[in-house]
Design an enzyme around this catalytic site. Structure first.
Site: not given
Length: 839
Positions: A246, A546
């Site tokens: 793990t 934008k």
């Protein structure tokens, strides 16, 4: 859920689960004074991201019940694999059978479980690189990890150097690595996998890569675990890919003397000479602006583990949420017999009206909540949020669930019957044909026989499983006969679903076919909000200005032009000056994407000015406004050309075709603004100097993903703006007495709404006069949400949440409210389902 620091003990409800939190003022990190309450608040804030990377995996925990202590007196740590005997029954779990024993692990699949883990001081959360599959068995790994662990005499700088050396090797293998500073000593590199290789195979690949790094850089890297060989070098630990190993989960706290975190980082950060580990406060600040920059390293869960997490008792979660002595709902001791094929759709007037869709399968009713009900036309897919399995007896249940109980409210049967199963891929896909009642809800759309598909779209809010439900285009012959009208003409649920605020769930709407009869069937690709730091490898991106306007999809066919807003509304008549778009196109047909803007006297896009055009419907008003406020169409993408679908091409290829296909109008009302020939920093600065809203960063190799909010498009804005849903209004004072003084606004939070404040600044008398009558028509007696402060609610007039506006604000308060909001204007081009929280 963020418990107050001052509270020592309290009972909370998280996603319908009740938990008792104690010792909230206990200091778990003495060096910084970090308390259990701080830990719980941190895990609540990062829950969507942490759960994405840790869900459906067996969880081992490291607990510091009395805190981590000090260097002079370290705290005692407990390492746990098996789930605690006193763990709540609703905590998902799964078993792994070993030769001589069985371990039962908890799964951190939801916020309630993560909160429980924080309560028991499980500071470190460790998981393997594989998930449980739909049957509860161990699956193949879905990611590869390299743990770069510094030996004596070296540190993070040397780990970063090894990471940079490993990156091109991994990319040459078709893998994209993402770095995480472990919060302890070194760096982890994560790469997403497609699940075709076993753990043994992935370990072998990682081992060979580690050996290659050692062979090429023997003075810096080592692949052997022996400590004697690691002094002055970095261990490339490949063994973390073994099925039994793990790794600390991304976003997990660490049990160090300070509250550091296993924190995702950008590659640019790894070049910083001052690179260090981040604590939880820094991570909280980052996720607000960057989001989960590690998202692409872990493939989305596809339902795996949800059915397998409790293979022996599929009703354990259902029973844990109900008290048989307090609710009339059936609470049986065991699942029913398998083999049945019943279905039921129940109309559920809980806090929010929704519809519960249940299919009998393996002795239970597998269940989904449908905020908008089942779709009755193939052109509209609806959200389906999977809930806990229900007992078979629930198929005939109707009545009142008492106040205070889970799901309190009225339940009635909307339709019921049997279904023919065509496909059932556990946790992934279901296709079936429903045979409802002649007088049931399905029949109101034209026929009681309906063929549906349910498709899992990955993790949703708070770790829940989001699906979409789709009415198939190919229906049984008996369903097509004698249909009195278009199925979509008489839906069972009003468009706004009563008081139910529609919700947007990332990825819920699948790509619509580009070759469609109109642009409204094309869902535009959406961008994520980010910052300059969120852009990895800036040279691999293009930068555009934008535009502060409204999104538009245009279909040109044989010279005729059809325009549609982002949510599919036909806006062709609203902008007649764009009807000549076909004259500037070098082809007979195309589907284009762009932004409609209105320019002010300084030649800058002005959203307020555009408002005067967006709401008009009468031809005379439109013609007059057209003369006063003409609009421009800023085109930035090409989705189809001469019947050819271009969405699978790279951005740079589509962009080249767009520039060749469209000729700019002489007066500029149709144009393809050039991409910026500038670096990222230069593009941002140029936008600021021009007084524009910001820039769009687009990955050069990204395809066009209709209906998807993608990390391949990032919007970087100078100002904080947020679309909001109006939930009420307060009367004004002074010269606004007896009029609307301010609007109460909210944003989606899962299937509910979350209050974010009230706004009065920026609202003109004209704005208020125009919307006053609409708000009064939407009036309702009770608040459509639960978290409005008493001071704001005292004289509030509540409305059904159907109108969308946009505000500008300075920052978020500690309670999630908008600080100093200023009204920017109404968004008639959007519905509540289009609103996304932009942190």
């Amino acid at each position: 859920m963020a418990p107050p620091r001052s509270a020592r003990q309290q009972t909370v409800t998280v996603e319908g689960r009740t938990l008792r939190l104690s010792s909230l003022d206990k200091v778990l990190y003495p060096a910084t004074g970090t308390t259990k309450a701080d830990v719980l608040a941190y895990y609540a804030a990062v829950a969507p991201h942490l759960i994405r990377h840790a869900s459906h995996r067996p969880l081992t925990r490291k607990r510091w019940v009395h805190g981590v202590g000090t260097p002079e007196e370290p705290g005692e740590v407990f390492f746990q694999k098996n789930i605690d005997d006193n763990a709540p029954a609703w905590v998902p779990r799964n078993a792994i059978q070993h030769k001589d024993h069985t371990n039962v692990y908890p799964l951190v699949d939801d916020l309630a479980t993560l909160t429980w883990l924080g309560q028991i001081a499980a500071l470190e959360l460790h998981v393997p690189q594989w998930r449980f599959d739909a049957d509860g068995a161990r699956g193949n790994p879905d990611r590869l990890v390299l743990d770069l662990d510094p030996g004596d005499g070296v540190g993070l700088a040397e780990c970063a150097e090894i990471a940079r050396l490993a990156r091109p090797i991994l990319q040459g293998m078709g893998l994209e690595p993402f770095p995480v500073t472990s919060g302890s000593k070194g760096i982890h590199l994560y790469c997403a996998l497609d699940g075709r290789l076993t753990s043994e195979q992935v370990s072998a690949v990682a081992h060979e890569l580690a050996r290659a790094l050692e062979a090429d850089h023997p003075d810096l890297a080592v692949s052997d675990m022996k400590k004697a060989l690691r002094t002055g070098r970095v261990l490339v630990d490949w063994s973390q890919n073994h099925a039994n190993k793990t790794t600390v989960s991304p976003y997990s706290l660490r049990g160090r003397f300070e509250p550091t975190v296993a924190a995702p980082r950008t590659w640019e950060e790894l070049d910083d000479v001052d690179l260090g580990h981040l604590d939880y406060r820094a991570v909280l600040q980052r996720i607000g602006s960057l989001g989960d920059i590690l998202a692409a390293a872990t493939p989305p869960a596809t339902g795996a583990g949800e059915r397998g997490s409790a293979p022996t008792d599929r009703l354990s979660t259902y029973r844990a949420m109900r008290d048989a002595s307090k609710t009339p709902e059936p609470v049986p001791e065991a699942v029913g017999p398998a083999g049945g094929n019943s279905f039921v759709i129940q109309e559920h007037h809980a806090r929010r009206l929704h519809y519960d869709f249940r299919l009998e399968h393996e002795g239970v009713l597998v269940s989904w909540a449908l905020p908008k009900g089942p779709p009755l036309t193939p052109s509209r897919n609806h959200l389906a949020v999977q809930t806990e399995d229900h007992p078979l007896d629930y198929g005939s249940f109707h009545g009142t669930i008492p106040k205070g109980e889970y799901g309190a409210g009225e339940v009635s049967i909307w339709d019921a019957g049997t279904y023919e199963l065509e496909k059932w891929r556990e946790g992934k896909e279901v296709i079936c044909t429903l045979h409802g009642r002649p007088d049931g809800g399905l029949a109101r759309g034209g026929t009681a026989i309906r063929r549906y598909a349910l498709i899992n779209t990955g993790g949703g809010p708070n770790g829940r499983s989001n699906w979409l439900i789709h009415l198939m285009k190919d229906q049984p012959a008996e369903a097509r006969q004698d249909s009195p009208h278009d199925p979509g003409a008489s839906p069972p649920v009003p468009a706004d679903c009563g008081d139910t605020p529609p919700v947007e769930v990332q990825g819920i709407d699948p790509p619509a076919p580009v070759r469609a009869p109109g642009p409204g069937s094309v869902r535009p690709m959406l961008a994520t909000l980010g910052s300059e730091q969120a852009i990895p490898d800036p040279d691999d991106w293009a930068y555009e200005m934008k535009w502060d306007g409204v999104r538009c999809i245009a279909l040109v066919k044989d010279g005729a032009v059809t325009l549609a807003s982002r949510n599919g509304i036909d806006t062709t008549a609203t902008y007649p000056e764009l009807g000549d778009l076909g004259e500037y196109l070098s082809a007979d047909s195309a589907v284009l994407d762009g932004e409609i803007v209105a320019l002010n006297a300084k030649g800058r896009p002005d959203f307020g000015l555009l408002q005067t055009r967006m709401k008009l419907t009468h031809r005379a008003e439109i013609d007059d406004a057209r003369r006063k406020t003409p609009v421009r169409f800023m085109l930035f993408d090409l989705l189809e050309l001469e019947g050819n679908d271009l969405t699978g091409l790279d951005y740079c290829q589509r962009r080249e075709l767009l520039e060749k296909a469209v000729e700019e109008a002489e007066d500029g009302h149709v144009q393809v603004p050039p991409a910026l020939d500038a670096t990222l920093a230069e593009a941002v600065e140029a936008s600021r100097q021009l007084g524009l809203e910001g820039i769009m960063a687009k990955r050069l190799t990204s395809d066009y993903q209709p209906g998807t909010r993608s990390a391949s498009w990032v919007k970087i804005k100078h100002l904080h703006t947020q679309e909001v849903v109006v939930v009420g209004w307060r009367p004004g004072k002074g010269n606004r007495a007896a009029k609307i003084g301010s609007l109460l606004v909210a944003v989606p939070d899962g299937v509910d709404l979350r209050y974010v404040g009230r706004v009065g600044s920026g609202l003109t008398e004209r704005d208020l006069a125009e919307v006053g009558s609409r708000l009064r028509k939407l009036a309702r007696k009770t608040a459509p949400l639960d978290d409005v402060p008493g001071a704001d609610a005292s004289d509030a007039h509540w409305v059904r949440p159907a109108l969308v506006g946009e505000v500008q604000y300075s920052e978020h308060t500690g309670t999630g409210r908008l600080r100093h909001p200023v009204w920017r204007g109404w968004r008639p081009d959007k519905t509540p389902s289009d609103v996304v929280v932009e942190l």
